[in-house]
Each structure stands twice: as structure tokens, then as C-alpha cells.
Design a protein around this motif. Structure first.
Motif, PDB file in Angstrom:
ATOM      1  N   LYS A  15       7.549   7.029 -12.049  1.00  0.00           N
ATOM      2  CA  LYS A  15       8.787   7.336 -12.755  1.00  0.00           C
ATOM      3  C   LYS A  15       9.307   8.715 -12.355  1.00  0.00           C
ATOM      4  N   GLY A  16      10.624   8.924 -12.606  1.00  0.00           N
ATOM      5  CA  GLY A  16      11.224  10.219 -12.366  1.00  0.00           C
ATOM      6  C   GLY A  16      12.225  10.220 -11.232  1.00  0.00           C
ATOM      7  N   CYS A  17      13.233  11.104 -11.334  1.00  0.00           N
ATOM      8  CA  CYS A  17      14.298  11.098 -10.335  1.00  0.00           C
ATOM      9  C   CYS A  17      13.844  11.687  -9.004  1.00  0.00           C
ATOM     10  N   VAL A  18      12.884  12.610  -9.007  1.00  0.00           N
ATOM     11  CA  VAL A  18      12.389  13.135  -7.734  1.00  0.00           C
ATOM     12  C   VAL A  18      11.736  12.014  -6.923  1.00  0.00           C
ATOM     13  N   LYS A  33       0.822  -1.207   0.000  1.00  0.00           N
ATOM     14  CA  LYS A  33       0.000   0.000   0.000  1.00  0.00           C
ATOM     15  C   LYS A  33       0.862   1.266   0.000  1.00  0.00           C
ATOM     16  N   ILE A  34       1.958   1.222  -0.760  1.00  0.00           N
ATOM     17  CA  ILE A  34       2.843   2.375  -0.867  1.00  0.00           C
ATOM     18  C   ILE A  34       2.244   3.363  -1.874  1.00  0.00           C
ATOM     19  N   PRO A  35       2.073   4.629  -1.510  1.00  0.00           N
ATOM     20  CA  PRO A  35       1.521   5.615  -2.443  1.00  0.00           C
ATOM     21  C   PRO A  35       2.351   5.739  -3.713  1.00  0.00           C
ATOM     22  N   ASP A  36       1.698   6.138  -4.789  1.00  0.00           N
ATOM     23  CA  ASP A  36       2.333   6.243  -6.091  1.00  0.00           C
ATOM     24  C   ASP A  36       3.488   7.236  -6.086  1.00  0.00           C
ATOM     25  N   GLU A  37       3.470   8.221  -5.206  1.00  0.00           N
ATOM     26  CA  GLU A  37       4.522   9.236  -5.189  1.00  0.00           C
ATOM     27  C   GLU A  37       5.895   8.642  -4.908  1.00  0.00           C
ATOM     28  N   ARG A  67      12.182  10.875  -3.006  1.00  0.00           N
ATOM     29  CA  ARG A  67      11.046  10.675  -2.094  1.00  0.00           C
ATOM     30  C   ARG A  67      11.055   9.264  -1.505  1.00  0.00           C
ATOM     31  N   ALA A  68      11.426   8.281  -2.329  1.00  0.00           N
ATOM     32  CA  ALA A  68      11.425   6.889  -1.865  1.00  0.00           C
ATOM     33  C   ALA A  68      12.367   6.706  -0.683  1.00  0.00           C
TER      34      ALA A  68
END
Length: 416
Positions: A282-285, A274-278, A289-290
Motif C-alpha cells: 500500500k501507499g502512493c510511493v 515473484k514481484i517484490p513487495d516494494e 516504484r511500480a
């Protein structure tokens, strides 16, 4: 007509990197190449013939950022060659030591990317104060579980040299709770900085596959069964081309003939519940965040380990001096991604050794991820992967930019 832009050395990363970017007339990267310029140390070669106990100590010297991951992967590779396993308490302490390393290393990466996302000097200072306290706690965890804050000599073949006592256990719990309070404020600060950033939306997008073996510690059997059957590698001159690749000093590892991303986003995408899509899109930002989410997950797991740990339980299995030359594969999820060590042991001595640190997988990915945007953003992409270039550089023998002994790096060559 287009042109080639060279950025060397890259900045705010560990080691010396180089971008060679083929761009169009507007400066948009059409083809990106990222490579290591770090001198080769030859670890795999000088391990051969040495006592097996030397391998975890030596490979933890690849770099000073994440030594526990190399000591752990090396020990597990040798254990799997010998067909032995650490006791449960030893396994828990190893994991806790590696969590301490993540809790030191992930905040450090925030210092490296801070000028990219936060311009106000006072806010930078406040941020760095929080980060340095977090790093100190992370290193304390490594010190008391691994024997040292940096190179962790307690990580041994067969487990961990010694257990901790009850007073230390209580102090570690207190330290993790303090870490959580600081991290809550720091993560909120960084999320806001990423939200307000002027980084182009989608910067670092790519269509490459991802690889991970666990959400925290790493599972050797997952890599061995799911990924290693498709493993191969090519020389940098074959991947980048003769003109560009001659300066590179790492081979290019592949899974099923393709380069592959490893790291925080890959772990959360495969194993996060249940990890949010953010944290997984895709993408380096997203990679930045991860790491914030991974910090939260590791704090929780560290507290759970301490609650489970029996401080009087044995932590090490006597490995003996056996070994039949069987291939052992040890995997640990380093802060930057999947770290793979392989070893063969005969009569207590290393007969063959190989390692594929996390950044080695990501080096070609960084080049690919820089494509489609102006070359001025290439280093933003690179820093999101937090490359530990020294860890990745020990595979190719070079002299004045020329390969002098190709046979030791040819895929499948047993002498590597």
C-alpha cells in the motif's frame, strides 16, 4: 471544529483537477474528494451515426499523452462487435506500439513528481536529460509502428495498417537496448530518491480493491468476464453530495458497488511473478516504484515481440461493413490503468458508444487515498496516480456548474 480545504486547480498533472478536503483542526484529511474540472467534449454522443472507422481516430484525440491505448481499445471494441480478430502480426505490432507509449509516458510522470522527491537543481537537470531521451525513443517506437508519434493512425479496425521492414526492426531493437541502459541508471536514481523521501510512511494507504486485465497489453475477455458483470456508475452529485458534486464532470464507475484502483500497482499485484513487495504494497510511493518495474518489463517484452515478428506477415483483417448491433467490449491497459471502450455497430456505423478510461476509475480513489494525512500531502497522492483528467472527462453535460440533461448520464441509459 474542522474545516474544508479546497485545492484548485491541482498542479503537475494533465488537465484541471480539484480537491475538496474535509479536515480536522490539525489539518488531517477526514474525507477526501477529487474531481475533474475539464470541460466536457461529448465524444460518445457525436460518434453515434458515424462510420465505425472514425471511432479509433476520434477517441485517440481524448488527450495527447496516451492516444494508442484509446485507438487500440476502440478498435478492439468494434472488432468484438463485428466478431473479427487481427492477424498475429497485427496484434504484435499493436502491443509494441502501446509499449512505446508506456515507455514514453511512464518516464514523463517522473518529471511531474521530480520536485516532490529531488530538491537539488543539478540532479533534476541530469534526470530530465535522461528522461527526455527515454521519451524520444518511446515516441519513435510509436511513430514507426503506429504511423505517428502521437495519434497512431495505423491502428485500425482489423489490426494495423502496415508492417515494418527488417531495417526498421533492427533499429527498434537497437533503440530498446539503448533505452534499457538509460532506464537502468534512471530507475536506480528514482529508487534512491524514493528511499530518501520525507513523504510520510503509508501515505495513500487505502483498503480498496484493485482491477487489472493483464500485466502489459490488456485482455478484453478478462474485464468482460471478471469485472463487467459487476459494473455500474453513479452521478458525481450522488457520490460526492449535492454541494460538492455539482462541480464535477465525470460520473463515478463502480465494480460491485465500490470504487476500484487501476494502474501499475494493480497490474503487478495480480499478474507479476515473484514481484517484490516494494512494488505492490500500500501507499502512493509504491505506485511510483511500480512504474519503474513496469518499464523494465516492457523493455523485455518489446525485445521479445521484435524477435517474434515476421515483417512480411499480414497485419490487418478486412472488417467489411457488417455488424448486427452486438455489444463489443475492448480493453487496453493504458499507462494509468485499465481502459475500457464499448461499441455497437450496425451496417458499418456506430449505434452506441461508451468509454471508461483509466483515470475515470482512479478519480474517486485519489480522493479516498488522500485521507488520514495532512492536506498538504494530497497532491503527492494525486501525482502518484498520474491522472489524465481530460481522458476521463466526456460523460456529463454541464452548464454553469449545473447538470442540464441528467437522462443521458443515468446508469444503464442506452442513449449515453
Amino acid at each position: 471544529m474542522g474545516k474544508t480545504v479546497v485545492i484548485a486547480p491541482t498542479t503537475r498533472n494533465e488537465g484541471h483537477g480539484k480537491f475538496v478536503l474535509e479536515v480536522d483542526d490539525e489539518g488531517i484529511v477526514k474525507k477526501g474528494h477529487f474531481m475533474s474540472l475539464v470541460l466536457v467534449r461529448g465524444f460518445e454522443r457525436f460518434l453515434v451515426g458515424r462510420a465505425m472507422e472514425f471511432a479509433p481516430l476520434a477517441t485517440s484525440r481524448y488527450c495527447g499523452l496516451c492516444p494508442p491505448t484509446h485507438a487500440t481499445a476502440s478498435s478492439e471494441a468494434i472488432e468484438r462487435s463485428l466478431e473479427i480478430s487481427p492477424p498475429a502480426a497485427g496484434r504484435l505490432l499493436r502491443e509494441l506500439c502501446n509499449i512505446g507509449n508506456h515507455l514514453h509516458d511512464h518516464p514523463l510522470q517522473q518529471i511531474l513528481v521530480l520536485p516532490d522527491y529531488v530538491k537539488e537543481t543539478q540532479k533534476q537537470r541530469e534526470c530530465i536529460i535522461r528522461i527526455q531521451r527515454m521519451r524520444k525513443i518511446g515516441q519513435y517506437i510509436c511513430e514507426v509502428t503506429g504511423g505517428e508519434a502521437i495519434h497512431s493512425p495505423f491502428i485500425r479496425i482489423g489490426g494495423m495498417l502496415k508492417n515494418i521492414n527488417e531495417p526498421v526492426k533492427r533499429k527498434l531493437l537497437e533503440q530498446l537496448k539503448e533505452f534499457k541502459k538509460i532506464a537502468d541508471d534512471q530507475n536506480e536514481f528514482m529508487r534512491e530518491a524514493y528511499d530518501k523521501s520525507d513523504v510520510p510512511k503509508g501515505l495513500g494507504d487505502h483498503d480498496l480493491d484493485m482491477m487489472s486485465t493483464d500485466i502489459i497489453y490488456g485482455r478484453s475477455e478478462v474485464y468482460e468476464n471478471e469485472y463487467h458483470p459487476g459494473f455500474s456508475e453513479v452521478l458525481p452529485v450522488d457520490y460526492h453530495g449535492e454541494e460538492i458534486g455539482v462541480d464535477a464532470s465525470t460520473v463515478i464507475p463502480l465494480i460491485n458497488g465500490k470504487i476500484i484502483e487501476v494502474g501499475p500497482r494493480a497490474r503487478l499485484k495480480k499478474y507479476g511473478k515473484k514481484i517484490p513487495d516494494e512494488y505492490t504494497k500500500k501507499g502512493c510511493v509504491t505506485i511510483n516504484r511500480a512504474r519503474l518495474k513496469e518499464i523494465e518489463i516492457r523493455i523485455e517484452r518489446g525485445i521479445e515481440i521484435l524477435q517474434q515478428l515476421e515483417t512480411t506477415a499480414p497485419t490487418i483483417t478486412n472488417p467489411g461493413v457488417t455488424g448486427t448491433g452486438k455489444l463489443g467490449i475492448g480493453v487496453n491497459e493504458a499507462p494509468r490503468g485499465t481502459n475500457v471502450h464499448m461499441a455497437k455497430v450496425l451496417d458499418g456505423r456506430i449505434t452506441w458508444y461508451k468509454s471508461i478510461p483509466a483515470t475515470m476509475w482512479n478519480i474517486p480513489v485519489i480522493g479516498r487515498a488522500s485521507e488520514g494525512y495532512h492536506y498538504k500531502w494530497a497532491q503527492w497522492v494525486m501525482r502518484a496516480y498520474d491522472p489524465c483528467i481530460s481522458c476521463a472527462t466526456h460523460m456529463v453535460v454541464i452548464n454553469d456548474g449545473k447538470i442540464v440533461d441528467e437522462q443521458i448520464v443515468r446508469p444503464g441509459f442506452e442513449g449515453l
